[in-house]
Motif scaffolding. Sequence first.
Motif, PDB file in Angstrom:
ATOM      1  N   PHE A  49       0.837  -1.214   0.000  1.00  0.00           N
ATOM      2  CA  PHE A  49       0.000   0.000   0.000  1.00  0.00           C
ATOM      3  C   PHE A  49       0.867   1.258   0.000  1.00  0.00           C
ATOM      4  O   PHE A  49       0.546   2.239  -0.665  1.00  0.00           O
ATOM      5  CB  PHE A  49      -0.938   0.040   1.203  1.00  0.00           C
ATOM      6  CG  PHE A  49      -2.019  -1.004   1.204  1.00  0.00           C
ATOM      7  CD1 PHE A  49      -2.455  -1.601   0.034  1.00  0.00           C
ATOM      8  CD2 PHE A  49      -2.629  -1.378   2.387  1.00  0.00           C
ATOM      9  CE1 PHE A  49      -3.454  -2.549   0.042  1.00  0.00           C
ATOM     10  CE2 PHE A  49      -3.633  -2.326   2.409  1.00  0.00           C
ATOM     11  CZ  PHE A  49      -4.053  -2.918   1.233  1.00  0.00           C
ATOM     12  N   CYS A  50       1.954   1.226   0.751  1.00  0.00           N
ATOM     13  CA  CYS A  50       2.834   2.395   0.838  1.00  0.00           C
ATOM     14  C   CYS A  50       3.373   2.779  -0.546  1.00  0.00           C
ATOM     15  O   CYS A  50       3.380   3.948  -0.915  1.00  0.00           O
ATOM     16  CB  CYS A  50       3.968   2.149   1.818  1.00  0.00           C
ATOM     17  SG  CYS A  50       4.952   0.661   1.501  1.00  0.00           S
ATOM     18  N   ALA A  51       3.803   1.780  -1.302  1.00  0.00           N
ATOM     19  CA  ALA A  51       4.335   2.043  -2.647  1.00  0.00           C
ATOM     20  C   ALA A  51       3.254   2.552  -3.585  1.00  0.00           C
ATOM     21  O   ALA A  51       3.505   3.404  -4.434  1.00  0.00           O
ATOM     22  CB  ALA A  51       4.972   0.771  -3.206  1.00  0.00           C
ATOM     23  N   GLN A  52       2.037   2.048  -3.419  1.00  0.00           N
ATOM     24  CA  GLN A  52       0.935   2.454  -4.294  1.00  0.00           C
ATOM     25  C   GLN A  52       0.531   3.907  -4.087  1.00  0.00           C
ATOM     26  O   GLN A  52       0.144   4.581  -5.040  1.00  0.00           O
ATOM     27  CB  GLN A  52      -0.270   1.549  -4.080  1.00  0.00           C
ATOM     28  CG  GLN A  52      -0.054   0.142  -4.576  1.00  0.00           C
ATOM     29  CD  GLN A  52      -1.220  -0.772  -4.234  1.00  0.00           C
ATOM     30  OE1 GLN A  52      -2.307  -0.312  -3.905  1.00  0.00           O
ATOM     31  NE2 GLN A  52      -0.982  -2.063  -4.295  1.00  0.00           N
ATOM     32  N   VAL A  53       0.599   4.413  -2.861  1.00  0.00           N
ATOM     33  CA  VAL A  53       0.153   5.786  -2.602  1.00  0.00           C
ATOM     34  C   VAL A  53       1.260   6.827  -2.708  1.00  0.00           C
ATOM     35  O   VAL A  53       0.981   8.019  -2.671  1.00  0.00           O
ATOM     36  CB  VAL A  53      -0.539   5.932  -1.216  1.00  0.00           C
ATOM     37  CG1 VAL A  53      -1.742   5.034  -1.122  1.00  0.00           C
ATOM     38  CG2 VAL A  53       0.423   5.713  -0.081  1.00  0.00           C
ATOM     39  N   CYS A  54       2.486   6.398  -2.870  1.00  0.00           N
ATOM     40  CA  CYS A  54       3.606   7.345  -2.894  1.00  0.00           C
ATOM     41  C   CYS A  54       3.594   8.162  -4.182  1.00  0.00           C
ATOM     42  O   CYS A  54       3.819   7.619  -5.271  1.00  0.00           O
ATOM     43  CB  CYS A  54       4.931   6.607  -2.762  1.00  0.00           C
ATOM     44  SG  CYS A  54       6.355   7.730  -2.782  1.00  0.00           S
TER      45      CYS A  54
END
Length: 73
Positions: free
Chosen positions: A55-60
């Motif tokens: 999720f972190c990579a997707q929203v960055c």
Amino acid sequence: MVLNKVLINQEFCKGCGYCIQICPKKVLVLSESFNSHGYYPAMINDEEHCIGCGFCAQVCPEVAISVYRENEK
């Protein structure tokens, strides 16, 4: 067992905190040190509890985060 690895390019990170807010296990925090652009970049604080959800990579917005999952043999 799955080994998860989160890599954050601290020079690309602008410290927006989106990754910290969306992390279900709360393993990310803002660094106490500036990067070369004057931002407090995100960093992983508790890697062993990371579930590798990505999720972190997707929203960055800066594409500064990569998540890797490896199966231990």
